[in-house]
Motif scaffolding. Structure first.
Motif, PDB file in Angstrom:
ATOM      1  N   ILE A 211       0.838  -1.202   0.000  1.00 16.70           N
ATOM      2  CA  ILE A 211       0.000   0.000   0.000  1.00 16.70           C
ATOM      3  C   ILE A 211       0.874   1.253   0.000  1.00 16.70           C
ATOM      4  O   ILE A 211       0.624   2.203  -0.748  1.00 16.70           O
ATOM      5  CB  ILE A 211      -0.946  -0.014   1.221  1.00 16.70           C
ATOM      6  CG1 ILE A 211      -2.003  -1.117   1.063  1.00 16.70           C
ATOM      7  CG2 ILE A 211      -1.625   1.347   1.397  1.00 16.70           C
ATOM      8  CD1 ILE A 211      -2.796  -1.376   2.327  1.00 16.70           C
ATOM      9  N   ALA A 212       1.905   1.259   0.844  1.00 16.52           N
ATOM     10  CA  ALA A 212       2.802   2.420   0.912  1.00 16.52           C
ATOM     11  C   ALA A 212       3.533   2.627  -0.412  1.00 16.52           C
ATOM     12  O   ALA A 212       3.666   3.761  -0.895  1.00 16.52           O
ATOM     13  CB  ALA A 212       3.791   2.241   2.054  1.00 16.52           C
ATOM     14  N   ALA A 213       3.995   1.544  -1.012  1.00 14.04           N
ATOM     15  CA  ALA A 213       4.707   1.655  -2.286  1.00 14.04           C
ATOM     16  C   ALA A 213       3.767   2.142  -3.386  1.00 14.04           C
ATOM     17  O   ALA A 213       4.154   2.963  -4.232  1.00 14.04           O
ATOM     18  CB  ALA A 213       5.307   0.297  -2.660  1.00 14.04           C
ATOM     19  N   PRO A 248     -10.052  12.231  -0.121  1.00 13.45           N
ATOM     20  CA  PRO A 248     -10.295  13.189   0.975  1.00 13.45           C
ATOM     21  C   PRO A 248      -8.996  13.741   1.562  1.00 13.45           C
ATOM     22  O   PRO A 248      -8.921  14.930   1.917  1.00 13.45           O
ATOM     23  CB  PRO A 248     -11.068  12.362   2.008  1.00 13.45           C
ATOM     24  CG  PRO A 248     -11.693  11.260   1.220  1.00 13.45           C
ATOM     25  CD  PRO A 248     -10.700  10.935   0.148  1.00 13.45           C
ATOM     26  N   GLU A 249      -7.987  12.895   1.654  1.00 11.57           N
ATOM     27  CA  GLU A 249      -6.726  13.331   2.247  1.00 11.57           C
ATOM     28  C   GLU A 249      -6.016  14.358   1.362  1.00 11.57           C
ATOM     29  O   GLU A 249      -5.515  15.382   1.853  1.00 11.57           O
ATOM     30  CB  GLU A 249      -5.829  12.118   2.482  1.00 11.57           C
ATOM     31  CG  GLU A 249      -6.345  11.147   3.538  1.00 11.57           C
ATOM     32  CD  GLU A 249      -7.356  10.148   2.982  1.00 11.57           C
ATOM     33  OE1 GLU A 249      -7.833   9.309   3.769  1.00 11.57           O
ATOM     34  OE2 GLU A 249      -7.667  10.194   1.769  1.00 11.57           O
ATOM     35  N   THR A 257      -5.203  22.436   4.885  1.00 10.73           N
ATOM     36  CA  THR A 257      -5.453  22.000   6.265  1.00 10.73           C
ATOM     37  C   THR A 257      -4.596  20.801   6.668  1.00 10.73           C
ATOM     38  O   THR A 257      -4.667  20.355   7.810  1.00 10.73           O
ATOM     39  CB  THR A 257      -6.936  21.645   6.456  1.00 10.73           C
ATOM     40  OG1 THR A 257      -7.286  20.573   5.565  1.00 10.73           O
ATOM     41  CG2 THR A 257      -7.812  22.855   6.176  1.00 10.73           C
ATOM     42  N   MET A 258      -3.798  20.281   5.742  1.00 12.29           N
ATOM     43  CA  MET A 258      -2.982  19.115   6.043  1.00 12.29           C
ATOM     44  C   MET A 258      -1.745  19.135   5.145  1.00 12.29           C
ATOM     45  O   MET A 258      -1.838  19.444   3.958  1.00 12.29           O
ATOM     46  CB  MET A 258      -3.795  17.828   5.806  1.00 12.29           C
ATOM     47  CG  MET A 258      -3.138  16.555   6.277  1.00 12.29           C
ATOM     48  SD  MET A 258      -4.207  15.085   6.022  1.00 12.29           S
ATOM     49  CE  MET A 258      -5.503  15.412   7.238  1.00 12.29           C
ATOM     50  N   THR A 259      -0.606  18.848   5.721  1.00 12.11           N
ATOM     51  CA  THR A 259       0.596  18.765   4.896  1.00 12.11           C
ATOM     52  C   THR A 259       0.511  17.529   3.999  1.00 12.11           C
ATOM     53  O   THR A 259      -0.257  16.603   4.274  1.00 12.11           O
ATOM     54  CB  THR A 259       1.858  18.655   5.762  1.00 12.11           C
ATOM     55  OG1 THR A 259       1.831  17.402   6.464  1.00 12.11           O
ATOM     56  CG2 THR A 259       1.951  19.812   6.752  1.00 12.11           C
ATOM     57  N   LEU A 260       1.320  17.513   2.951  1.00 13.10           N
ATOM     58  CA  LEU A 260       1.313  16.359   2.060  1.00 13.10           C
ATOM     59  C   LEU A 260       1.786  15.109   2.801  1.00 13.10           C
ATOM     60  O   LEU A 260       1.264  13.998   2.572  1.00 13.10           O
ATOM     61  CB  LEU A 260       2.200  16.624   0.846  1.00 13.10           C
ATOM     62  CG  LEU A 260       2.231  15.516  -0.213  1.00 13.10           C
ATOM     63  CD1 LEU A 260       0.833  15.230  -0.741  1.00 13.10           C
ATOM     64  CD2 LEU A 260       3.170  15.895  -1.354  1.00 13.10           C
ATOM     65  N   GLU A 261       2.754  15.295   3.704  1.00  8.72           N
ATOM     66  CA  GLU A 261       3.244  14.147   4.469  1.00  8.72           C
ATOM     67  C   GLU A 261       2.143  13.584   5.368  1.00  8.72           C
ATOM     68  O   GLU A 261       1.958  12.357   5.448  1.00  8.72           O
ATOM     69  CB  GLU A 261       4.449  14.561   5.316  1.00  8.72           C
ATOM     70  CG  GLU A 261       5.697  14.893   4.515  1.00  8.72           C
ATOM     71  CD  GLU A 261       5.612  16.247   3.816  1.00  8.72           C
ATOM     72  OE1 GLU A 261       6.424  16.488   2.904  1.00  8.72           O
ATOM     73  OE2 GLU A 261       4.722  17.062   4.184  1.00  8.72           O
ATOM     74  N   ALA A 262       1.407  14.479   6.037  1.00 12.02           N
ATOM     75  CA  ALA A 262       0.323  14.017   6.903  1.00 12.02           C
ATOM     76  C   ALA A 262      -0.805  13.386   6.087  1.00 12.02           C
ATOM     77  O   ALA A 262      -1.390  12.381   6.493  1.00 12.02           O
ATOM     78  CB  ALA A 262      -0.210  15.185   7.731  1.00 12.02           C
ATOM     79  N   ALA A 263      -1.112  13.981   4.942  1.00 16.58           N
ATOM     80  CA  ALA A 263      -2.159  13.431   4.074  1.00 16.58           C
ATOM     81  C   ALA A 263      -1.763  12.041   3.592  1.00 16.58           C
ATOM     82  O   ALA A 263      -2.603  11.129   3.542  1.00 16.58           O
ATOM     83  CB  ALA A 263      -2.397  14.358   2.887  1.00 16.58           C
ATOM     84  N   SER A 264      -0.502  11.870   3.246  1.00 17.52           N
ATOM     85  CA  SER A 264      -0.030  10.568   2.776  1.00 17.52           C
ATOM     86  C   SER A 264      -0.131   9.524   3.882  1.00 17.52           C
ATOM     87  O   SER A 264      -0.592   8.394   3.655  1.00 17.52           O
ATOM     88  CB  SER A 264       1.412  10.679   2.287  1.00 17.52           C
ATOM     89  OG  SER A 264       1.499  11.543   1.168  1.00 17.52           O
TER      90      SER A 264
END
Length: 322
Positions: A211-213, A248-249, A257-264
């Motif tokens: 999933i992460a990849a 949504p992320e 409202t969310m950094t790309l790192e947090a959204a990821s």
């Protein structure tokens, strides 16, 4: 199974990122098949990258159907998909190809192998009311309302499952009967096909890594631009396409409202939690399948380790006449 009167179809099922598409294409190449989408998000035209739809190289290896065929502004349903899938299966069979249905939406597979309830058309007013309450009060409050209207169905739904809650609520207020009551009544019945299935069931650690990849590949492949274009349509946030994993992320990131790192991180976590529910559904149905279905179970990677025996099983099933 009646054999001679029914053509054969193969189902390739399992959680998100479990390798279903790769297996389906391998089967299509080896058995002379056509891959038919059975994923509720890959039907949407605008969600090519974020749903990891088959790319050009995959499409060149075997015929594909029902990928990117519906605009995001129009919610797809299991009944709509069943009709489209049956038409695609008939077309594949007429062309001398084996239909290979591939996806992770259990309800879609059940629509084929078990049938759908005969729910009457829902009045537009009921649909609008369900969506209004969902938008204004949130899914938990809508779940509480559903408990009052249809406690049997409410007991089967998570308070956070907004799309299914809205559907159940609109059925309850639009027909005067609960969704489960309609489902028990029956309807279309199983499709007139013989089905065999393989269910991919990866170990959790391997699936999390996949999933992460895949998420990293989506970002590199243009997922953010795709979601930005989707946002520009100003669609109803309750639409299924607006709730696809990662949408949504990334929308929250685009709103600032969310950094790309947090959204990821959130998208990867939410997808992982969803795959647990998918695996549970498929495991339950694989252990107690409908009498019309034969399951050949597979675990992570076994389609490469045991591909010959799997192909032999499916080839024998397709050729069986009685």
């Amino acid at each position: 199974m009646t054999g001679t009167a029914q053509p054969a179809a193969i189902l390739v099922a399992g959680p998100t990122a479990s390798g279903k598409s790769a297996l389906a294409i391998e089967l299509a190449e080896r058995l002379g098949g056509a891959v038919i989408n059975a994923d509720s998000m890959q039907v949407y035209r605008e969600l090519r990258v974020i749903t990891a739809r088959p790319g050009d190289a995959d499409l060149a290896r075997a015929p594909h159907a029902l990928y990117g065929v519906r605009p995001a502004a129009e919610a797809g349903t299991a009944a709509w998909w069943r009709g489209e899938a049956l038409a695609a299966m008939e077309a594949a069979h007429a062309a001398g190809r084996v239909p290979i249905l591939c996806g992770g939406t259990g309800l879609y597979f059940a629509a084929l192998t078990e049938g759908l309830s005969d729910i009457p058309p829902i009045p537009a007013e009921a649909r609008a009311e369900a969506r209004r309450l969902l938008a204004e009060e949130g899914p938990a409050a809508l779940h509480a309302r559903l408990v009052e209207r249809d406690p049997e169905t409410a007991a089967l739904l998570r308070p956070s499952d907004s799309q299914r809650l809205a559907r159940a609520f609109e059925v309850a207020i639009g027909t005067g009967r609960g969704l489960r009551a309609w489902q028990r009544q029956g309807g279309t019945g199983p499709a007139p096909w013989r089905f065999a299935a393989v269910v991919l069931d990866p170990p959790r650690g391997a699936l999390r890594a996949a999933i992460a990849a895949r998420w990293a590949a989506m970002l590199t492949g243009g997922a953010l631009a795709e979601v930005r274009a989707l946002a520009e349509q100003n669609l109803d946030p309750a639409l299924p396409a607006m709730r696809a994993h990662g949408v949504p992320e990334l929308l929250a990131h685009l709103r600032g409202t969310m950094t790309l790192e947090a959204a990821s991180a959130r998208a990867i976590l939410n997808t992982g939690q969803y795959t647990k529910r998918q695996a549970t559904w498929f495991r339950h149905h694989a252990l107690a399948p409908p009498t019309r279905m034969s399951f050949f179970q597979s675990r992570w990677g076994s389609y490469t380790q045991e591909s010959e025996s799997l192909l032999e099983n499916f080839a024998a099933f397709v050729e069986k006449r009685d």
